[in-house]
Write a protein that holds these residues in place. Structure first.
Motif, PDB file in Angstrom:
ATOM      1  N   HIS A 186      -2.863  11.056  -2.926  1.00 21.06           N
ATOM      2  CA  HIS A 186      -3.974  12.116  -2.678  1.00 21.06           C
ATOM      3  C   HIS A 186      -5.131  11.119  -1.965  1.00 21.06           C
ATOM      4  CE1 HIS A 186      -4.174  10.431  -6.835  1.00 21.06           C
ATOM      5  NE2 HIS A 186      -5.460  10.393  -6.738  1.00 21.06           N
ATOM      6  N   ALA A 187      -5.004   9.744  -2.436  1.00 25.74           N
ATOM      7  CA  ALA A 187      -5.870   8.665  -1.946  1.00 25.74           C
ATOM      8  C   ALA A 187      -4.979   7.596  -1.739  1.00 25.74           C
ATOM      9  CB  ALA A 187      -6.878   8.405  -2.936  1.00 25.74           C
ATOM     10  N   PRO A 188      -5.793   6.649  -0.789  1.00 25.75           N
ATOM     11  CA  PRO A 188      -4.823   5.393  -0.535  1.00 25.75           C
ATOM     12  C   PRO A 188      -4.873   4.364  -1.755  1.00 25.75           C
ATOM     13  CG  PRO A 188      -6.951   5.418   0.604  1.00 25.75           C
ATOM     14  CD  PRO A 188      -6.813   6.784   0.036  1.00 25.75           C
ATOM     15  N   CYS A 189      -3.868   3.701  -1.861  1.00 23.14           N
ATOM     16  CA  CYS A 189      -3.688   2.792  -3.184  1.00 23.14           C
ATOM     17  C   CYS A 189      -3.242   1.422  -2.701  1.00 23.14           C
ATOM     18  CB  CYS A 189      -3.204   3.171  -4.393  1.00 23.14           C
ATOM     19  SG  CYS A 189      -1.410   3.581  -3.832  1.00 23.14           S
ATOM     20  N   ARG A 196       7.084   8.240  -1.373  1.00 26.32           N
ATOM     21  CA  ARG A 196       8.391   7.932  -0.571  1.00 26.32           C
ATOM     22  C   ARG A 196       8.188   6.824   0.308  1.00 26.32           C
ATOM     23  NH1 ARG A 196      11.703   8.324  -4.603  1.00 26.32           N
ATOM     24  NH2 ARG A 196      13.551   8.255  -2.991  1.00 26.32           N
ATOM     25  N   VAL A 197       6.874   6.466   0.555  1.00 28.04           N
ATOM     26  CA  VAL A 197       6.679   5.452   1.758  1.00 28.04           C
ATOM     27  C   VAL A 197       5.740   4.657   1.277  1.00 28.04           C
ATOM     28  CG1 VAL A 197       6.870   7.114   3.552  1.00 28.04           C
ATOM     29  CG2 VAL A 197       4.725   6.729   2.489  1.00 28.04           C
ATOM     30  N   PHE A 198       5.939   3.252   2.006  1.00 29.99           N
ATOM     31  CA  PHE A 198       4.998   2.249   1.532  1.00 29.99           C
ATOM     32  C   PHE A 198       4.780   1.284   2.701  1.00 29.99           C
ATOM     33  CE2 PHE A 198       9.175   0.585   0.105  1.00 29.99           C
ATOM     34  CZ  PHE A 198       9.080  -0.578   0.566  1.00 29.99           C
ATOM     35  N   GLY A 199       3.492   0.491   2.808  1.00 32.57           N
ATOM     36  CA  GLY A 199       3.185  -0.533   3.635  1.00 32.57           C
ATOM     37  C   GLY A 199       3.083  -1.894   2.914  1.00 32.57           C
ATOM     38  N   TRP A 250      -9.092  -1.303   7.550  1.00 36.98           N
ATOM     39  CA  TRP A 250      -7.718  -0.978   7.621  1.00 36.98           C
ATOM     40  C   TRP A 250      -7.681   0.279   8.659  1.00 36.98           C
ATOM     41  CZ3 TRP A 250      -5.944   3.800   5.822  1.00 36.98           C
ATOM     42  CH2 TRP A 250      -6.984   4.862   5.080  1.00 36.98           C
ATOM     43  N   HIS A 251      -6.373   0.584   8.869  1.00 36.90           N
ATOM     44  CA  HIS A 251      -5.959   1.744   9.772  1.00 36.90           C
ATOM     45  C   HIS A 251      -4.659   2.457   9.377  1.00 36.90           C
ATOM     46  CE1 HIS A 251      -3.562  -1.425  11.742  1.00 36.90           C
ATOM     47  NE2 HIS A 251      -2.871  -0.217  11.840  1.00 36.90           N
ATOM     48  N   PRO A 252      -4.522   3.695   9.258  1.00 40.60           N
ATOM     49  CA  PRO A 252      -3.246   4.397   8.931  1.00 40.60           C
ATOM     50  C   PRO A 252      -1.999   3.991   9.631  1.00 40.60           C
ATOM     51  CG  PRO A 252      -4.678   5.922   9.794  1.00 40.60           C
ATOM     52  CD  PRO A 252      -5.617   4.766   9.639  1.00 40.60           C
ATOM     53  N   GLY A 253      -1.006   3.799   9.209  1.00 41.89           N
ATOM     54  CA  GLY A 253       0.246   3.379  10.017  1.00 41.89           C
ATOM     55  C   GLY A 253       0.521   4.552  10.778  1.00 41.89           C
ATOM     56  N   PRO A 254       0.864   4.542  12.041  1.00 44.00           N
ATOM     57  CA  PRO A 254       1.227   5.465  12.951  1.00 44.00           C
ATOM     58  C   PRO A 254       2.439   6.523  12.434  1.00 44.00           C
ATOM     59  CG  PRO A 254       1.771   3.530  13.942  1.00 44.00           C
ATOM     60  CD  PRO A 254       0.775   3.228  12.834  1.00 44.00           C
ATOM     61  N   GLN A 255       3.291   5.819  11.741  1.00 48.58           N
ATOM     62  CA  GLN A 255       4.708   6.251  11.528  1.00 48.58           C
ATOM     63  C   GLN A 255       4.665   6.858   9.909  1.00 48.58           C
ATOM     64  OE1 GLN A 255       7.020   6.404  13.483  1.00 48.58           O
ATOM     65  NE2 GLN A 255       5.969   5.193  14.903  1.00 48.58           N
ATOM     66  N   THR A 256       3.720   6.441   9.125  1.00 48.31           N
ATOM     67  CA  THR A 256       3.761   6.926   7.739  1.00 48.31           C
ATOM     68  C   THR A 256       2.306   7.207   7.151  1.00 48.31           C
ATOM     69  OG1 THR A 256       3.473   4.717   6.765  1.00 48.31           O
ATOM     70  CG2 THR A 256       5.655   5.523   7.472  1.00 48.31           C
ATOM     71  N   GLY A 257       1.338   6.912   7.848  1.00 46.14           N
ATOM     72  CA  GLY A 257       0.051   7.249   7.324  1.00 46.14           C
ATOM     73  C   GLY A 257      -0.500   6.104   6.161  1.00 46.14           C
ATOM     74  N   VAL A 258       0.442   5.096   5.736  1.00 49.69           N
ATOM     75  CA  VAL A 258      -0.022   4.234   4.757  1.00 49.69           C
ATOM     76  C   VAL A 258      -1.154   3.237   5.202  1.00 49.69           C
ATOM     77  CG1 VAL A 258       2.239   4.408   3.826  1.00 49.69           C
ATOM     78  CG2 VAL A 258       1.865   2.737   5.426  1.00 49.69           C
ATOM     79  N   PRO A 259      -1.978   2.839   4.385  1.00 49.23           N
ATOM     80  CA  PRO A 259      -3.132   1.662   4.998  1.00 49.23           C
ATOM     81  C   PRO A 259      -2.449   0.393   5.403  1.00 49.23           C
ATOM     82  CG  PRO A 259      -3.622   2.612   2.891  1.00 49.23           C
ATOM     83  CD  PRO A 259      -2.140   2.943   3.182  1.00 49.23           C
ATOM     84  N   THR A 305       0.739  -1.106  -0.140  1.00 49.58           N
ATOM     85  CA  THR A 305       0.126  -0.023   0.188  1.00 49.58           C
ATOM     86  C   THR A 305       1.005   1.104   0.044  1.00 49.58           C
ATOM     87  OG1 THR A 305      -0.257   0.098   2.522  1.00 49.58           O
ATOM     88  CG2 THR A 305      -1.946  -1.117   1.256  1.00 49.58           C
ATOM     89  N   SER A 306       0.290   2.372  -0.552  1.00 54.53           N
ATOM     90  CA  SER A 306       0.997   3.554  -0.448  1.00 54.53           C
ATOM     91  C   SER A 306      -0.108   4.583  -0.230  1.00 54.53           C
ATOM     92  CB  SER A 306       1.887   3.843  -1.654  1.00 54.53           C
ATOM     93  OG  SER A 306       2.588   5.080  -1.247  1.00 54.53           O
TER      94      SER A 306
END
Length: 204
Positions: free
Chosen positions: A63-66, A101-104, A136-145, A59-60
């Protein structure tokens, strides 16, 4: 799904309980190598498919989660903590990760085969609607799903990008993670073009 192979550096294979070596295996006497033969890509895909892998949803967030189903994922290093995912350059995820520049990475449990199929379906909704109905929930460090119910969830900051043919190898530093108990759930496995369950191995 990608057919790239994966290995793990996080657990030493020498620490595992291994059965005795099979010393009866023989080479196929009918197999012959022809260095002049043109590579059969269909046969090569079948060869790659013999390697069983886990299944993840990468995930990343821009402007919207993907999200995207990926089995070309592996741990890379413990010091520093690194993981990598191989992504087709034509995939929407490729552009998203380069922007964010971030991913889950959510490692799927056996009962999440539906998630794997959904995020591999090219006709699924995109944009904000892509995660409708997905817990899902946003990651606390990056906000990725990060997907609920996954065996493990990793948050990574992109550190390196390497070109590999029609894919890119995204290397990320792990900046956050969670995982369940070792016996909490069975793993989802991809092998020979299909999904399988990997039963949890109970400690002796």
């Amino acid at each position: 799904m990608s057919t790239s192979t994966s290995t793990s550096t996080s657990t030493s294979m020498s620490d595992a309980l291994c059965p005795p070596l099979n010393t009866t295996a023989q080479l196929d006497p009918t197999a012959k190598l022809d260095p002049t033969a043109k590579l059969d890509t269909k046969a090569l895909r079948a060869a790659f498919a013999q390697f069983a892998t886990g299944v993840t949803v990468m995930t990343s967030q821009t402007h919207a989660p993907c999200g995207m189903t990926a089995n070309a994922f592996t741990s890379l290093s413990m010091d520093p903590p690194l993981a990598l995912v191989c992504v087709a350059q034509s995939a929407a995820m490729h552009a998203a990760v380069l922007r964010a520049r971030v991913f889950g990475v959510s490692v799927l449990a056996a009962d999440q085969e539906g998630h794997a199929c959904y995020f591999a379906d090219r006709t699924r909704p995109r944009g904000a609607a892509e995660f409708d109905g997905i817990a899902w929930h946003p990651g606390p460090q990056t906000g990725v799903p990060l997907l609920a119910g996954a065996l493990a969830r990793l948050e990574c900051r992109l550190t390196d990008v390497h070109r590999g043919g029609d894919h890119s190898i995204f290397v990320g530093e792990v900046v956050g993670f969670t995982h369940g108990a070792p016996t909490a759930a069975e793993a989802l496995i991809f092998h020979r073009g299909g999904f399988h369950r990997l039963p949890t191995r109970r400690p002796a």
